[in-house]
Design an enzyme around this catalytic site. Structure first.
Site, PDB file in Angstrom:
ATOM      1  N   GLY A  73       0.833  -1.204   0.000  1.00 33.21           N
ATOM      2  CA  GLY A  73       0.000   0.000   0.000  1.00 33.21           C
ATOM      3  C   GLY A  73       0.858   1.242   0.000  1.00 33.21           C
ATOM      4  NE  ARG A 119      -3.432   9.383 -18.724  1.00 32.56           N
ATOM      5  CZ  ARG A 119      -3.532   8.188 -19.274  1.00 32.56           C
ATOM      6  NH1 ARG A 119      -4.717   7.610 -19.379  1.00 32.56           N
ATOM      7  NH2 ARG A 119      -2.471   7.561 -19.729  1.00 32.56           N
ATOM      8  CB  CYS A 136       5.131  -3.898   0.286  1.00 32.22           C
ATOM      9  SG  CYS A 136       6.091  -4.431  -1.119  1.00 32.22           S
ATOM     10  CE1 TYR A 137       1.177   1.049   5.717  1.00 32.87           C
ATOM     11  CE2 TYR A 137      -0.560  -0.609   5.837  1.00 32.87           C
ATOM     12  CZ  TYR A 137      -0.016   0.593   6.261  1.00 32.87           C
ATOM     13  OH  TYR A 137      -0.642   1.330   7.225  1.00 32.87           O
ATOM     14  CE  LYS A 196      -4.121  -4.492 -23.029  1.00 35.02           C
ATOM     15  NZ  LYS A 196      -5.084  -3.683 -23.822  1.00 35.02           N
ATOM     16  CE  LYS A 252       2.481   0.218 -14.845  1.00 29.39           C
ATOM     17  NZ  LYS A 252       1.275   0.046 -15.658  1.00 29.39           N
ATOM     18  CD  GLN A 301       1.189  -0.091 -24.673  1.00 32.57           C
ATOM     19  OE1 GLN A 301       1.172  -0.694 -23.615  1.00 32.57           O
ATOM     20  NE2 GLN A 301       0.400   0.940 -24.893  1.00 32.57           N
ATOM     21  CD  GLU A 314       0.904   5.050 -23.432  1.00 36.27           C
ATOM     22  OE1 GLU A 314       1.638   5.943 -23.910  1.00 36.27           O
ATOM     23  OE2 GLU A 314       0.389   4.151 -24.126  1.00 36.27           O
ATOM     24  CD  GLU A 367       2.291  -8.713  -5.572  1.00 39.26           C
ATOM     25  OE1 GLU A 367       2.015  -7.521  -5.358  1.00 39.26           O
ATOM     26  OE2 GLU A 367       3.113  -9.351  -4.885  1.00 39.26           O
ATOM     27  CG  HIS A 423       5.258  -5.896  -5.129  1.00 38.01           C
ATOM     28  ND1 HIS A 423       4.013  -5.692  -4.589  1.00 38.01           N
ATOM     29  CD2 HIS A 423       5.918  -4.722  -4.983  1.00 38.01           C
ATOM     30  CE1 HIS A 423       3.911  -4.451  -4.147  1.00 38.01           C
ATOM     31  NE2 HIS A 423       5.060  -3.841  -4.367  1.00 38.01           N
ATOM     32  CG  ASP A 481       1.933   0.007  -3.788  1.00 35.11           C
ATOM     33  OD1 ASP A 481       1.622  -0.466  -4.895  1.00 35.11           O
ATOM     34  OD2 ASP A 481       2.389  -0.671  -2.860  1.00 35.11           O
ATOM     35  N   GLY A 523     -10.815  -0.115 -31.762  1.00 41.36           N
ATOM     36  CA  GLY A 523     -10.161  -1.033 -32.694  1.00 41.36           C
ATOM     37  C   GLY A 523      -9.086  -1.842 -32.005  1.00 41.36           C
ATOM     38  N   GLY A 524      -8.803  -1.504 -30.741  1.00 40.18           N
ATOM     39  CA  GLY A 524      -7.839  -2.277 -29.962  1.00 40.18           C
ATOM     40  C   GLY A 524      -8.467  -3.556 -29.459  1.00 40.18           C
ATOM     41  CB  VAL A 525      -6.954  -6.611 -27.935  1.00 39.40           C
ATOM     42  CG1 VAL A 525      -6.261  -6.015 -26.725  1.00 39.40           C
ATOM     43  CG2 VAL A 525      -7.429  -8.018 -27.621  1.00 39.40           C
ATOM     44  CG  ASP A 526      -8.233  -3.687 -23.826  1.00 30.62           C
ATOM     45  OD1 ASP A 526      -7.725  -4.816 -23.915  1.00 30.62           O
ATOM     46  OD2 ASP A 526      -7.625  -2.701 -23.373  1.00 30.62           O
TER      47      ASP A 526
END
Length: 692
Positions: free
Chosen positions: A76, A336, A103-104, A415, A684, A609, A690, A191, A189, A521, A244-247
């Site tokens: 957290g 945004r 972590c936390y 994704k 990341k 990406q 981005e 996970e 982490h 986080d 037009g993207g996969v999602d």
């Protein structure tokens, strides 16, 4: 209102029962607000163990009464000593259930049993080697050194009574354990994919320590989503926004399968920020799938779009102000929000033109779990920090959601899971494996600015960077900042740094711009560090520096390599940059050139990406001549990931051929108005996928 509420309809092997959810033998994940909280849930389910996510303040007696077998506490953004630290019931550690604190969660555990936690000079945000005690049951079967993802500013200072240190990152405690009480804490982490053996650590906890059975199976998620779509929509119509993207394509395919064809209105809105020839290719691809799509050219509407915003970040009253128009906005969060709200406004106009009653039309979108986590939506996490507002999770969208007017069948999917669902639905591979492209498009790949970002720590941070890239010479000249650098890195890292800086002539400097990152986080909006070299780039050394620098300089969340001659005079001002047609045209061409080269090289399948970013930086100007800043520079951001919550850059000569990168650089430099080309070296975290 939720459509597909994340906990897909599940059953334990045997006859499914109606009524309340059975949690006997399940694992409870207590949510402390981690960006990766939902990933823990997913990893546990992948190991066929039932899991439930509950708030951190869930009482211990409730956990015991519901029959949970073990507890995992997520990371957290808070400090355990902060006044506003989230409340929890300390009895969760004494009810006889095995606990894994991440972590936390580890810091909570340490504090409850009398240990201390301090904020230290060094923070760790990235992938690092740690030493582990593999006699500890959590690490059984692992090597003595493991690669893990660390994201923290606070560190354990005094280890709690009854606990021993079972993992270390240099001088920092990375793991503690009380084997007798089955209490384990890790500062990293396990996970995420970036922790190479994290799955095995979770497996050890679930099966060897907690004694879970692993007989929990997840019912077909496609069927569950289709059923919920039918129940919610009934005979109404659904307007689905298709990029037009996969999602959005998978979302539309689900709707088409669940409903009658005349109930689904597929709309592609060209917002003026699409890639070169993108809208045309989207329309053609969707028609081949049998999806009739209405294309709306709304570029002018978006360029001049506005929204309502709080008076200021500090203002907690309901008062609002009207934002600047999008083509004059520099703040990435405001960009945004304007784009997200303008999508809804254009969608409402479409509903009006088609003479439909708004109250009888639902809005559908391909929102994913990471979108909601990074936007700090309560659907995904009750305590997550805002990293960036996604265009599909603005205040207006949340209001429509509260009214039950939004359908998001993929909101519990990551994704890679969406791609798997797309294949199950029979979508072609070129659609399913397509690189993601954000809804706001190129608008968030232009770093807009009307003034340089130069804070009071600019000079000092630059001095630290000089010490780092000239470390072999700096150690011969003692300096207070040198001691600060040394205190942040291990002896082994110092040796590596000595070797790199004695072999390569490097220059490192701050760039006067900000990008969005995720550190500990929390959202960061911080400096970019540029590195240039007298010689050809040695990529492994550059990747090492990109991991090291954000640890030492907390105001840096991104590191780039600047191609070309060694930078002698880094830019200290910027070229005023807004979302104008000329600026977008330059980026559109750079993006087109780079992606054509990537596709033709055959490397596209290795990269998840590749955002191409336009920055307001003009290099190579003689400061004595006072030449104005009028050019811009491009960044190539290769990104490799499976879950889009964490990831790494592609290392040239490893995941991508160096000649492919150099060809991109040379072709982009031919575009008028381009000063230099840079390569993003950041994982990341600490950088987001981005830049905005």
């Amino acid at each position: 209102m939720a459509l597909c509420n994340g906990d897909t309809k599940q059953e334990i092997t045997g006859d499914p029962k109606d009524g309340p959810r059975h949690t006997e033998g399940a694992v409870v994940i207590l949510d402390a607000g981690a960006q990766y909280g939902k990933v823990i849930d997913r990893r546990v389910r992948e190991l066929f163990v039932q899991s439930e996510i509950l708030p951190l303040d869930t009482p211990a007696f409730a956990i015991r009464e519901q029959g949970f077998r073990a507890i995992i506490i997520s990371g957290g953004p808070n400090s355990v000593y902060a006044e506003d630290a989230p409340w929890f019931d300390p009895a969760i550690f004494t009810i006889g259930k095995p606990v894994l604190g991440i972590c936390y969660g580890m810091q909570m555990m340490n504090k409850v049993f009398g240990g201390t936690v301090h904020r230290k000079n060094v923070r760790e945000d990235g992938v690092f080697n740690i030493s582990v005690d593999n006699s500890c049951s959590l690490f059984r079967g692992l090597q003595k050194e493991e690669l893990v993802l660390l994201t923290h500013g606070d560190s354990v200072d005094k280890v709690a009574d009854g606990f021993k240190v079972v993992a270390q990152s240099g001088n920092i405690v990375a793991g503690i354990a009380n084997e007798q009480k089955k209490l384990f804490g890790v500062q990293f982490h396990p996970e995420v994919d970036l922790t190479e053996r994290g799955r095995e650590m979770l497996k050890n906890f679930l099966f060897e320590i907690a004694g879970c059975s692993g007989n929990f199976t997840v019912q077909n998620r496609e069927e569950a989503c289709i059923q919920e779509i039918k129940e919610k929509v009934n005979n109404s119509k659904v307007l689905v926004l298709l990029s037009g993207g996969v999602d959005s394509t998978v979302c539309t395919a689900l709707l088409n399968k669940a409903l009658n064809q005349d109930q689904v209105i597929a709309v592609h809105i060209d917002n003026g920020f699409m890639r070169k020839r993108e809208s045309k290719s989207v329309e053609e691809a969707l028609k081949k799938l049998g999806i009739n799509v209405k294309v709306i050219n709304a570029a002018h509407t978006f360029y001049n779009g506005t929204t309502t915003l709080p008076i200021s970040d500090e203002d907690r009253t309901p008062r609002k102000r009207i934002s600047k128009t999008l083509n004059m906005t520099t703040n990435p969060e405001e960009k945004r929000k304007i784009i997200g709200d303008t999508f809804v406004k254009v969608a409402n106009e479409v509903i009006g033109e088609m003479n439909l009653k708004p109250e009888e039309v639902y809005l559908a979108q391909g929102t994913l779990r990471p979108d909601l986590i990074e936007s700090a939506s309560t659907i995904a996490s009750s305590k997550a920090e805002v990293i960036k507002t996604h265009h599909n999770d603005t205040e207006l969208i949340r209001r429509l959601r509260d009214e039950g007017k939004v359908i998001e069948p993929l909101k519990d999917f990551h994704k890679d899971e969406v791609r798997a669902l797309g294949r199950e639905l029979g979508l072609p591979e070129d659609i399913v494996s397509r690189h993601p492209f954000p809804g706001p498009g190129l608008a968030i790949r232009v770093i807009c600015a009307d003034e340089p970002y130069v804070c009071k720590d600019f000079a000092e941070t630059n001095n630290i960077l000089k010490i780092v890239v000239d470390f072999s010479a700096s150690v011969k000249k003692p300096h207070t900042l040198l001691q600060r650098v040394k205190s942040c890195i291990s002896d082994e890292e110092q040796e590596t740094l000595m070797q790199i800086t004695s072999q390569h002539s490097l220059n490192a400097f701050l760039l006067p711009i900000k990008t969005v990152g995720v550190q500990g986080d929390c959202r960061s909006y911080s400096y970019v560090c540029g590195i240039s070299s007298k010689d050809s780039p040695h990529w492994e050394s550059l990747m090492f520096l990109s991991r090291l620098i954000p640890r030492m300089c907390h105001s840096i969340n991104r590191v780039v390599y600047v191609f070309g001659p060694q930078v002698k005079e880094p830019p200290t001002d910027i070229t005023p940059t807004f979302l104008t047609t000329g600026v977008l045209g330059t980026l559109r061409q750079a993006d087109f050139v780079a992606h054509v080269i990537l596709r033709e090289s055959g490397c596209a399948g290795k990269i998840s990406q590749m955002p191409v970013i336009l920055t307001p930086l003009h290099f190579d100007r003689d400061p004595l001549q006072k030449q104005p800043s009028c050019r811009r520079s491009v960044v190539i951001r290769t990104f490799i990931t499976s879950d889009f919550m964490t990831g790494i850059p592609a290392t040239p000569n490893n995941q991508i051929a160096e000649e492919v990168v150099l060809k991109m650089v040379n072709e982009i430099k031919k575009i008028p108005g381009i000063s230099r080309v840079m390569y993003d070296l950041t994982s990341k975290p600490p950088g987001t996928t981005e830049w905005e």
